[in-house]
Design an enzyme around this catalytic site. Structure first.
Site, PDB file in Angstrom:
ATOM      1  N   ALA A 162       8.318   0.217  45.552  1.00 26.48           N
ATOM      2  CA  ALA A 162       7.656   1.406  46.442  1.00 26.48           C
ATOM      3  C   ALA A 162       7.301   2.167  45.016  1.00 26.48           C
ATOM      4  O   ALA A 162       6.548   3.296  45.848  1.00 26.48           O
ATOM      5  CB  ALA A 162       9.264   1.545  47.062  1.00 26.48           C
ATOM      6  N   GLY A 193      -1.375  -3.668  48.263  1.00 25.26           N
ATOM      7  CA  GLY A 193      -0.656  -4.147  47.097  1.00 25.26           C
ATOM      8  C   GLY A 193      -1.699  -2.543  47.274  1.00 25.26           C
ATOM      9  O   GLY A 193      -2.199  -1.695  47.748  1.00 25.26           O
ATOM     10  N   ALA A 194      -1.399  -2.031  45.909  1.00 21.52           N
ATOM     11  CA  ALA A 194      -1.339  -0.631  45.221  1.00 21.52           C
ATOM     12  C   ALA A 194      -2.186  -0.542  43.968  1.00 21.52           C
ATOM     13  O   ALA A 194      -1.238   0.392  43.364  1.00 21.52           O
ATOM     14  CB  ALA A 194       0.086  -0.321  45.205  1.00 21.52           C
ATOM     15  N   GLY A 222     -14.337 -10.378  48.525  1.00 21.46           N
ATOM     16  CA  GLY A 222     -14.635  -9.829  47.352  1.00 21.46           C
ATOM     17  C   GLY A 222     -16.577  -9.639  46.585  1.00 21.46           C
ATOM     18  O   GLY A 222     -16.743  -8.915  45.858  1.00 21.46           O
ATOM     19  N   ARG A 248       5.106  -4.760  46.963  1.00 30.64           N
ATOM     20  CA  ARG A 248       6.157  -5.019  47.164  1.00 30.64           C
ATOM     21  C   ARG A 248       7.104  -3.986  46.619  1.00 30.64           C
ATOM     22  O   ARG A 248       8.343  -4.193  46.341  1.00 30.64           O
ATOM     23  CB  ARG A 248       6.159  -6.537  46.136  1.00 30.64           C
ATOM     24  CG  ARG A 248       5.525  -7.380  47.133  1.00 30.64           C
ATOM     25  CD  ARG A 248       4.633  -8.606  46.220  1.00 30.64           C
ATOM     26  NE  ARG A 248       4.040  -8.046  45.131  1.00 30.64           N
ATOM     27  CZ  ARG A 248       3.354  -9.126  43.999  1.00 30.64           C
ATOM     28  NH1 ARG A 248       3.650 -10.490  43.960  1.00 30.64           N
ATOM     29  NH2 ARG A 248       2.517  -8.917  43.615  1.00 30.64           N
ATOM     30  N   LYS A 281     -11.706   0.204  33.122  1.00 25.42           N
ATOM     31  CA  LYS A 281     -12.316   1.501  34.101  1.00 25.42           C
ATOM     32  C   LYS A 281     -11.413   2.405  33.519  1.00 25.42           C
ATOM     33  O   LYS A 281     -12.156   3.575  33.922  1.00 25.42           O
ATOM     34  CB  LYS A 281     -11.644   0.755  35.436  1.00 25.42           C
ATOM     35  CG  LYS A 281     -12.350  -0.300  36.064  1.00 25.42           C
ATOM     36  CD  LYS A 281     -11.926  -0.491  37.422  1.00 25.42           C
ATOM     37  CE  LYS A 281     -12.929  -2.306  38.144  1.00 25.42           C
ATOM     38  NZ  LYS A 281     -13.233  -2.289  39.429  1.00 25.42           N
ATOM     39  N   SER A 311     -21.997 -10.711  37.137  1.00 25.57           N
ATOM     40  CA  SER A 311     -22.992  -9.154  37.039  1.00 25.57           C
ATOM     41  C   SER A 311     -24.171  -9.803  36.369  1.00 25.57           C
ATOM     42  O   SER A 311     -25.562  -8.831  36.204  1.00 25.57           O
ATOM     43  CB  SER A 311     -22.069  -8.790  36.208  1.00 25.57           C
ATOM     44  OG  SER A 311     -21.156  -7.762  37.584  1.00 25.57           O
TER      45      SER A 311
END
Length: 275
Positions: A155, A128-129, A240, A153, A68, A19
């Site tokens: 639930a 992904g979550a 990315g 992977r 974040k 950055s």
């Protein structure tokens, strides 16, 4: 003498962050001679005290992992998208000294996907979550995608995304990891948000459909096996690194109030990666 203005990227670890390269090149190209941009190592628990101690010369902060959610919590006000996602990667100093939180990852993701040819109403599969998956849901909402399939992977991880999807007005469809090859071959957009190496086994078992766009949130190493397989199949692939630039452009403009010299910022990023 130009007024001294400061900005920085916060995170832990942070030494690898590109950055400063992007923002510093932007300041130079825009003639902002009084501006500087640095890295600050900062864990999530340390962020509130650090932000509270910053002087009036501080115009903005970029926030990366793991801060974040903490960034959103320290702000007096937040953009609707940051509030819905539950995380902020951007803190902007307002004239009264308070902090405003935003999430330019979302606008950046919309930008790179649109530039890659993704149109409104596209079918989206997210691998992904975690935190980047939240931004992907918000980007899908802004692209008018009424439903997003999330492959994880666990639930339980998908269940944790449901409040975010509800806040964004997006229907969330869960899928098992074994469903990934089939979903990848039938989706308009595939967004991989998993850590390095996790998606590698999928590279050799997916039959890609012509016209699908792959966004892989990684950029080191690059290309990933999944990205290489998609490129070999003739797909549009974004990384990315593309998102890093796009989200930085949004931050630059909020921090400085002037249009971002995107070409100069992109050239500096490319040179840094080549070096």
């Amino acid at each position: 003498m130009a007024l001294r203005r400061r900005a920085a990227v916060l995170g832990k670890p942070i030494a690898h962050s590109l950055s400063p390269v992007i923002h510093t090149a932007g300041y130079a190209a825009a003639g902002l001679t009084g501006w500087s941009y640095t890295r600050i190592e900062c864990a999530a628990a340390e962020l509130p005290d650090l932000v509270a101690g910053l002087g009036p010369e501080w115009a903005g902060l970029s926030v990366t992992m793991p801060g974040k959610e903490a960034a959103l919590a320290v702000a007096e006000a937040a953009s609707p998208v940051a509030a819905a996602v539950g995380a902020a990667n951007t803190l902007v100093r307002r004239p009264d000294g308070s902090w405003y939180a935003d999430n330019t990852d979302v606008a950046g993701m919309v930008q790179v996907l649109t530039d890659a040819g993704v149109s409104a109403g596209a079918t989206v599969t997210v691998l992904g979550a975690g935190g980047t998956a939240r931004a992907a849901l918000a980007a899908a909402a802004q692209l008018a995608c009424s439903s997003v399939t999330v492959v994880a992977r666990r639930a339980e991880a998908v269940d944790e995304l449901r409040p975010v999807a509800d806040a964004l007005g997006v229907a969330l469809a869960p899928a098992q990891w074994t469903d990934a090859p089939r979903l990848f071959s039938t989706s308009d957009v595939v967004v991989s948000t998993v850590p390095k190496g996790v998606a590698d086994p999928l590279a050799g078992v997916v039959t890609w459909r012509s016209g699908t766009v792959l966004f892989d949130a990684l950029y080191d190493p690059w290309p990933t096996p999944l990205a290489a397989a998609a490129e070999a199949a003739g797909l549009r692939v974004v990384s990315g690194l593309d998102l890093l630039l796009a989200q930085a452009v949004g931050q630059f403009e909020q921090f400085t109030g002037v249009p971002a010299p995107r070409a100069a910022m992109a050239a500096a990023l490319t040179a840094a990666r080549a070096g």
